[in-house]
Scaffold this motif. Structure first.
Motif, PDB file in Angstrom:
ATOM      1  N   LEU A 182      -9.076  -2.484   0.809  1.00 52.79           N
ATOM      2  CA  LEU A 182      -8.097  -3.634   1.053  1.00 52.79           C
ATOM      3  C   LEU A 182      -8.446  -4.785   1.723  1.00 52.79           C
ATOM      4  O   LEU A 182      -7.966  -5.798   1.640  1.00 52.79           O
ATOM      5  N   HIS A 191       2.728  -1.242   4.898  1.00 53.73           N
ATOM      6  CA  HIS A 191       1.791  -0.247   5.084  1.00 53.73           C
ATOM      7  C   HIS A 191       2.809   1.066   5.709  1.00 53.73           C
ATOM      8  O   HIS A 191       3.642   0.753   6.505  1.00 53.73           O
ATOM      9  N   THR A 242       0.708  -1.076   0.171  1.00 53.79           N
ATOM     10  CA  THR A 242       0.078  -0.026   0.126  1.00 53.79           C
ATOM     11  C   THR A 242       0.802   1.387   0.008  1.00 53.79           C
ATOM     12  O   THR A 242       0.240   2.295   0.034  1.00 53.79           O
TER      13      THR A 242
END
Length: 355
Positions: free
Chosen positions: A97, A117, A36
């Motif tokens: 997600l 992340h 991400t």
């Protein structure tokens, strides 16, 4: 004749090696890395830039290629879900997600999932997945405090540990996990406690375990409801109700509370001082917000401890909810998820006790 024999022997050896490589790959667990962005995918101008850098610059394929050691742990493949700094993630991003994690978890050929992340909101995403994804398979959220270009960068080892945990059978059923600084933390409990050290993620209840040279050492297990035991399921959630936060501080005015109360939100988390304390001058404003149909949730800005119901404020009388040990940002996540099913304050209080 001898040349022909040598060619045959070479071909036979090559075939054996290929068969051995295939057998080895088949014996390894299959792990998917969902990327991400964030610092773990960041880059600085020089090796001394550990705090000044651009996040979300390196793609997942390059992250994997930079860690050949992963091939000894699992069959790893990557997907680039987003490429953003985590402070810019939205509620819609959370839904996207989580639905992808859920879909992968249902595949019989997937043994574990890792999410790279940004650290700024990593704890919120980890908690959201804890509440909404129904699987016993390991889900591991990982980030780094330094970009990969920095001296003593922490991302490579953090990612290696994350894949190692996601590939481990002993991590099954323990909910969503966070691997940072050699520790295995509960995605429900962990929070970012400092912004310039690699040991940034802590839980007041302590880590679940540690990873040392690729081996997991477990010391406790989560007791709150999560994943398979959760009454919430991302596959049935299509939108999240709006929930906002108003912080308490010395000299606080009702400006934020009044404005948020009129904005169409479904719940307001008050991040109070101490035991979720509320300044006496804004109590009437929170009462009005509740009278107008907005759920009021009393949390605390203090890093550790928990808010006691009917202490500091008469929560029963005001029909307020207390957030237990969840800090405001995590209380908001649970409130959004819970309010996809109910707005009844007694039910919401039960949910805050159990999750």
């Amino acid at each position: 004749m001898q040349a022909t024999s040598r060619l045959r022997a070479f071909a036979a050896t090559a075939a054996l090696l290929a068969a051995s490589a295939i057998a080895h790959a088949q014996a390894l667990p299959n792990v998917v890395i969902l990327a991400t962005g964030g610092t773990i995918a960041g880059a600085g101008a020089s090796a001394i830039n550990s705090a000044t850098y651009a996040a979300a610059k390196v793609g997942v394929d390059k992250l994997i290629a930079g860690l050949p050691e992963l091939a000894k742990v699992a069959n790893v493949r990557g997907e680039q879900v987003f490429q953003v700094a985590s402070e810019s993630l939205t509620d819609d991003n959370l839904l996207t997600l989580a639905k992808r994690v859920s879909a992968l978890a249902k595949q019989s050929d997937i043994d574990g999932i890792v999410i790279t992340h940004g650290t700024d909101t990593l704890e919120e995403t980890a908690f959201f997945l804890t509440l909404t994804v129904h699987t016993a398979k390991p889900i591991v959220v990982v980030g780094s405090m330094r970009p990969g270009t920095a001296l003593s960068a922490d991302g490579a080892l953090n990612l290696y540990n994350a894949v190692n945990v996601a590939a481990s059978k002993d991590a099954m059923g323990k909910g969503v996990l966070v691997t940072m600084n050699d520790e295995i933390q509960s995605g429900r409990d962990v929070s970012k406690s400092i912004n310039i050290k690699t040991e940034a993620f802590k839980s007041q209840w302590g880590p679940l375990g540690m990873i040392v040279e690729g081996k997991n050492y477990w010391f406790r297990a989560p007791v709150k409801r999560h994943t398979m035991q959760s009454e919430f399921d991302i596959d049935t959630i299509t939108a999240l109700p709006p929930v906002e936060i108003a912080m308490g501080y010395e000299g606080v005015l009702s400006t934020a509370i009044d404005a948020l109360g009129k904005s169409g939100i479904k719940a307001l988390v008050h991040g109070g001082t101490g035991n979720g304390s509320v300044a006496n001058r804004i109590v009437p404003n929170l009462q009005k917000v509740r009278a107008d149909g907005v759920v009021v949730i009393r949390s605390s800005r203090v890093p550790d401890g928990f808010v006691l119901r009917n202490a500091e404020q008469p929560d029963d009388k005001y029909d307020w909810v207390v957030a237990h040990d969840l800090r405001p940002q995590k209380a908001r996540i649970l409130a959004m998820v819970a309010m996809t099913k109910t707005s009844d304050t007694k039910e919401l209080q039960r949910i805050f006790w159990e999750y």
